[in-house]
Enzyme design. Structure first.
Site, short mmCIF file in Angstrom:
data_model
loop_
_atom_site.label_atom_id
_atom_site.label_comp_id
_atom_site.label_asym_id
_atom_site.label_seq_id
_atom_site.Cartn_x
_atom_site.Cartn_y
_atom_site.Cartn_z
N ASP A 113 30.43 46.72 45.28
CA ASP A 113 30.81 45.31 45.12
C ASP A 113 31.07 44.61 46.44
O ASP A 113 31.26 43.38 46.46
CB ASP A 113 32.05 45.20 44.22
CG ASP A 113 31.72 45.54 42.78
OD1 ASP A 113 30.64 45.12 42.32
OD2 ASP A 113 32.52 46.23 42.13
N ASP A 174 24.41 45.68 37.71
CA ASP A 174 25.14 44.71 38.55
C ASP A 174 24.84 44.90 40.03
O ASP A 174 24.88 43.97 40.83
CB ASP A 174 26.65 44.84 38.35
CG ASP A 174 27.09 45.18 36.95
OD1 ASP A 174 26.32 45.84 36.23
OD2 ASP A 174 28.21 44.82 36.57
N1 GLY Z 1 30.20 43.57 37.91
C1 GLY Z 1 31.12 43.75 36.85
C2 GLY Z 1 30.87 42.90 35.68
O1 GLY Z 1 29.87 42.21 35.57
O2 GLY Z 1 31.72 42.92 34.80
#
Ligand code: GLY
Length: 390
Positions: A113, A174
């Site tokens: 992230d 993601d």
């Molecule tokens: N990247 C985490 C979500 O989309 O919840």
């Protein structure tokens, strides 16, 4: 001759009106950014020194996170979009203030992230100020931290370090969003290996994350020694085989972005296939259910709607297929109009000072259900800025 001039004027007017944002969307955008200024200035006043806006609690009050939460970069990023659209220098100063707080990420342990955290904050700062001396060292150092999570045998970046269900090397859809940190850092630093990592991750994900109908699993677990796929799961969705809406949104946006960054047509085709799949699934008002396969009348997820709108706008500018481009843009317009309606848009001073209501963070985890979320606001503002720049 006179008739020819008149005809030319009509054709010019038609061409002009087609390429201009529609008037109601201009009004909508002005209204949303007027609200955003009120909400996000109040947010700054409410924040403790080490806190970042996350969502609201059961009483509707602002709930914050520390810098390590994956969403910490969205608040500075939204402030940059407010500055970009309104030109209000007070918001440039606020955006800088909260962007500088993200510098600590370069010395922290992190996961995939860091792409969201640094690209939304420092990435927008670089785009809008060009202040390379202040930005590039931190940006590139953070990109190297992301690239360090790559294992050549697996061909992908490891998304999470926590291991559940016997996972060994979990990669989530993601993660596609975080590749922009690498492609931009490669250009800034001249280190092509960063772009190679992004390319390998996107190609491997394309092979393993998608079903024949172009929906995607949330998580693929790899054997890091051989690259073999061990499991395919959907952790944050209704079921392992269901289409969790935000995952589909990340996929649309991620492959569109990778085509913009690389010019590789395989990514454009993937984005078009994902976009077409979504056009066939989205409800009449354009805002996805939190999971397309959840039974009954599931909750909507405004965050997925906002991410899709932003992705659709960019895809409409990249595809060579005029008809498809029109469909993507029509869907984005619909999504933006619905998100700006009373159903989704907050009243000034309410909603914990967030802009949008009705997002779903992690329903199976019983966390952030039907609440505002910092990233719903971020991608909504981005989509409106993108649309107004067409
Ligand atoms: N990247 C985490 C979500 O989309 O919840």
């Amino acid at each position: 001759m006179k008739r020819f001039i008149m005809l030319s004027a009509v054709v010019a007017a038609l061409l002009c009106s087609c390429s201009q944002p529609e008037n109601d969307l201009r009004e909508i955008t002005d209204k949303v950014f007027g609200l955003a200024k009120i909400q996000y200035a109040a947010m700054d006043a409410a924040l403790a020194e080490d806190a970042f806006p996350k969502t609201t609690d059961a009483e509707g009050n602002l709930k914050t996170s520390d810098i390590g939460w994956w969403c910490s970069g969205f608040y500075p990023g939204s402030l940059w979009y407010i500055y970009e659209y309104t030109g209000d220098e007070a918001f440039r100063d606020l955006a800088w203030k909260h962007t500088r707080r993200m510098e600590a990420m370069k010395d922290r342990h992190t996961d995939h992230d860091i792409g969201f955290q640094i690209n939304c904050s420092y990435g927008n700062a670089l785009r809008l100020t060009g202040d390379s001396t202040a930005i590039i060292p931190t940006y590139v150092q953070c990109a190297r931290k992301l690239a360090d999570r790559f294992t050549p045998a697996a061909g992908v970046i490891k998304s999470w370090d926590f291991l559940r269900n016997d996972w060994r090397y979990p990669v989530i859809i993601d993660n596609m969003m975080n590749l922009e940190l690498l492609t931009v850092a490669a250009r800034l630093s001249g280190d092509a290996s960063l772009a190679d990592v992004a390319d390998s991750h996107a190609k491997t994900t394309l092979r393993n994350h998608f079903r024949p109908d172009w929906t995607s699993w949330h998580l693929v677990d790899y054997d890091p020694e051989t690259g073999d796929v061990r499991y395919k799961e959907t952790v944050q969705g209704y079921a392992h085989e269901s289409a969790w809406a935000r995952g589909q949104a990340w996929a649309l946006y991620g492959y569109t972005m990778m085509y913009r960054e690389t010019g590789d047509r395989e990514y454009l085709e993937a984005a078009e296939n994902i976009g077409d799949m979504l056009l066939g699934k989205l409800p009449q008002d354009g805002i996805p259910y939190w999971d397309f396969d959840a039974p009954g009348t599931p909750l909507r997820d405004a965050s997925a709607g906002a991410i899709m709108a932003s992705g659709f706008i960019e895809l409409s500018t990249l595809t060579a297929d005029k008809e498809a481009s029109g469909k993507y843009l029509d869907m984005a317009r619909l999504q933006l109009r619905t998100l700006a309606s009373d159903e989704y848009l907050a009243e000034p001073g309410e909603n914990g000072n967030f802009i949008l209501k009705h997002s779903v963070g992690n329903l199976p985890g019983k966390s952030e259900v039907d609440v505002p979320l910092s990233y719903a606001d971020y991608y909504f503002l981005e989509a409106l800025v993108r649309y107004s720049s067409l």
